[in-house]
Design an enzyme around this catalytic site. Structure first.
Site, PDB file in Angstrom:
ATOM      1  N   ASN A 101     -10.108   1.379  -5.998  1.00  0.00           N
ATOM      2  CA  ASN A 101      -8.767   1.636  -5.494  1.00  0.00           C
ATOM      3  C   ASN A 101      -8.740   1.416  -3.978  1.00  0.00           C
ATOM      4  O   ASN A 101      -9.045   0.334  -3.508  1.00  0.00           O
ATOM      5  CB  ASN A 101      -8.301   3.045  -5.881  1.00  0.00           C
ATOM      6  CG  ASN A 101      -6.809   3.224  -5.736  1.00  0.00           C
ATOM      7  OD1 ASN A 101      -6.036   2.344  -6.118  1.00  0.00           O
ATOM      8  ND2 ASN A 101      -6.366   4.348  -5.195  1.00  0.00           N
ATOM      9  N   ARG A 131     -11.635   1.602 -12.285  1.00  0.00           N
ATOM     10  CA  ARG A 131     -11.463   0.516 -11.315  1.00  0.00           C
ATOM     11  C   ARG A 131     -11.550   1.047  -9.892  1.00  0.00           C
ATOM     12  O   ARG A 131     -11.422   2.244  -9.634  1.00  0.00           O
ATOM     13  CB  ARG A 131     -10.121  -0.186 -11.509  1.00  0.00           C
ATOM     14  CG  ARG A 131      -8.882   0.629 -11.144  1.00  0.00           C
ATOM     15  CD  ARG A 131      -7.676  -0.292 -11.057  1.00  0.00           C
ATOM     16  NE  ARG A 131      -6.399   0.387 -10.855  1.00  0.00           N
ATOM     17  CZ  ARG A 131      -5.917   0.758  -9.671  1.00  0.00           C
ATOM     18  NH1 ARG A 131      -6.624   0.559  -8.561  1.00  0.00           N
ATOM     19  NH2 ARG A 131      -4.719   1.326  -9.577  1.00  0.00           N
ATOM     20  N   ASP A 156      -0.291   8.724  -1.121  1.00  0.00           N
ATOM     21  CA  ASP A 156      -0.881   7.412  -1.389  1.00  0.00           C
ATOM     22  C   ASP A 156      -1.689   7.016  -0.158  1.00  0.00           C
ATOM     23  O   ASP A 156      -2.375   7.852   0.417  1.00  0.00           O
ATOM     24  CB  ASP A 156       0.217   6.407  -1.727  1.00  0.00           C
ATOM     25  CG  ASP A 156      -0.267   5.296  -2.654  1.00  0.00           C
ATOM     26  OD1 ASP A 156      -1.391   4.811  -2.467  1.00  0.00           O
ATOM     27  OD2 ASP A 156       0.480   4.895  -3.564  1.00  0.00           O
ATOM     28  N   ASN A 201      -7.703   8.205  -2.922  1.00  0.00           N
ATOM     29  CA  ASN A 201      -6.781   7.501  -2.046  1.00  0.00           C
ATOM     30  C   ASN A 201      -6.928   8.005  -0.615  1.00  0.00           C
ATOM     31  O   ASN A 201      -7.569   9.030  -0.374  1.00  0.00           O
ATOM     32  CB  ASN A 201      -5.335   7.732  -2.516  1.00  0.00           C
ATOM     33  CG  ASN A 201      -4.600   6.435  -2.744  1.00  0.00           C
ATOM     34  OD1 ASN A 201      -4.765   5.476  -2.007  1.00  0.00           O
ATOM     35  ND2 ASN A 201      -3.774   6.406  -3.781  1.00  0.00           N
TER      36      ASN A 201
END
Length: 296
Positions: free
Chosen positions: A104, A102, A208, A159
Site C-alpha cells: 500500500n 498487497r 489516508d 497508511n
C-alpha cells in the site's frame, strides 16, 4: 479555505488515485490509479498527462537518487522503473503473501531508506474494490539488496508514512482503526522505537495518506470526509481544508517555494461538483518538506 480555492490539474477519472510525489528535476507530478494498474505523470510546465499500464496495481511512487529512475510500489512487490525507457530495470522485493495481501503506502525516511505498508488485497481481477475484512497489514522498512524488516503487524490498512522536520518522530497509521500513530525515530540508523496514539477518532472520514510541512504539522487526507486536516505536533487540529471530492487520498508539497499542496482522489457515488478521481492543487501559506529520495 474552501473547496473553491482548489484547482483541478488533471481529470483522469481514477478509481483510486494514490501515491502522488513531485519530481523537482522534471517539474512533474507522478501518481497512480491503484485499481486500473496505472502510473500517471502530469507536467507542470506543459500541462499534459502521460499514463503507463502495469500488470499489477500500482500503489505508490518514490523518488530515487537518480533523476531518471523511480521506485514503484506494486501490489505484489517493489520495482525500479526508468522514466525515459519506461521499463522495469530491477526488482527490489516480492511480497510472499501476494495476491491475498498487497503493498500500500510507501515513503522514504530521512536516511534514504524505504518504508512501506501492506494490507489485505482489496482489488479484484476486474478492477473493482472489495471490502477489507482481515487485519493482515504490516509496516516494513527496506534497504535495497537486503530483506525487509517488519516493525509492526495487525493493521487493517497500513497508511500514512511521514517524519517530523528533525527526523526524530515517525508518523504512521491504520485507516480501518481511524488512528494515526507516532514513534521515536533515529534518522541516522532508521530505527523506530515505540508506538503511541497521535490522532484518533476524528469523525470526518478515515485517515489516508499524509505529508509533512516545515512547521512540523501533518497534513492528512480524510477518505470519505471530503477534507484534509492539518494536525499540530501535539495532536490538536490546526486547520481543516474542505475538498471538492469526498475521497481525498494522499498529498505532497510541490513548486519552487514548496507551498503548493497536491492531492489525489478516489471515485465515489457522492459528487461534490468536481471531477472525481483527479489530481488537485491547493495553494497554502506554509512551506512543505520535499520528498526524500531512495538511496540506490
Amino acid at each position: 479555505m474552501t473547496a473553491a480555492d482548489i484547482r483541478c490539474l488533471a481529470s483522469t477519472q481514477d478509481v483510486c488515485g494514490e501515491g502522488c510525489v513531485w519530481h523537482p528535476e522534471q517539474n512533474a507530478v507522478f501518481w497512480t490509479d491503484i485499481n486500473r494498474c496505472m502510473l500517471h505523470c502530469y507536467s507542470l510546465d506543459a500541462g499534459d498527462v502521460e499514463t503507463w499500464h502495469f500488470d499489477q496495481p500500482v500503489t505508490a511512487v518514490v523518488l530515487t537518487t537518480y533523476d531518471a529512475v523511480l521506485v514503484l510500489i506494486l501490489g505484489g512487490g517493489i520495482v525500479v522503473w526508468h522514466t525515459r525507457t519506461h521499463r522495469i530495470i530491477d526488482v527490489l522485493f516480492r511480497l510472499p503473501e501476494w495476491p491475498a495481501v498487497r503493498c500500500n503506502d510507501a515513503r522514504v525516511d530521512p536516511a534514504g531508506v524505504l518504508w512501506f505498508g501492506t494490507m489485505q488485497n482489496n482489488v479484484q481481477d476486474d478492477g473493482k474494490t472489495s471490502d477489507v475484512t482481515e487485519w493482515r497489514g504490516a509496516l516494513y522498512s527496506l534497504v535495497p539488496g537486503a530483506e525487509p524488516k517488519q516493525w509492526h503487524s495487525g493493521f487493517g490498512i497500513t497508511n500514512t508514512l511521514a517524519w517530523s522536520p528533525n527526523g526524530e518522530t515517525m508518523y504512521f497509521g491504520d485507516t480501518l482503526a481511524n488512528c494515526l500513530y507516532r514513534g521515536s525515530f533515529d534518522p541516522v540508523s532508521s530505527h523506530l522505537e515505540g508506538r503511541e496514539v497521535f490522532f484518533a477518532g476524528f469523525s470526518r472520514g478515515l485517515p489516508d495518506g499524509s505529508t509533512m510541512d516545515a512547521e512540523g504539522h501533518l497534513w492528512n487526507c480524510r477518505y470519505g470526509g471530503s477534507c484534509i486536516v492539518r494536525i499540530a505536533p501535539d495532536g490538536s487540529i490546526a486547520d481543516i481544508f474542505e475538498t471538492p471530492v469526498n475521497n481525498p487520498t494522499t498529498c505532497a508539497f510541490a513548486s519552487t517555494d514548496v507551498s503548493t499542496l497536491l492531492f489525489t482522489s478516489a471515485a465515489d457515488a457522492i459528487q461534490l461538483g468536481q471531477p472525481e478521481g483527479s489530481l488537485y492543487a491547493l495553494q497554502t501559506s506554509v512551506r512543505g518538506l520535499l520528498s526524500t529520495p531512495l538511496r540506490l
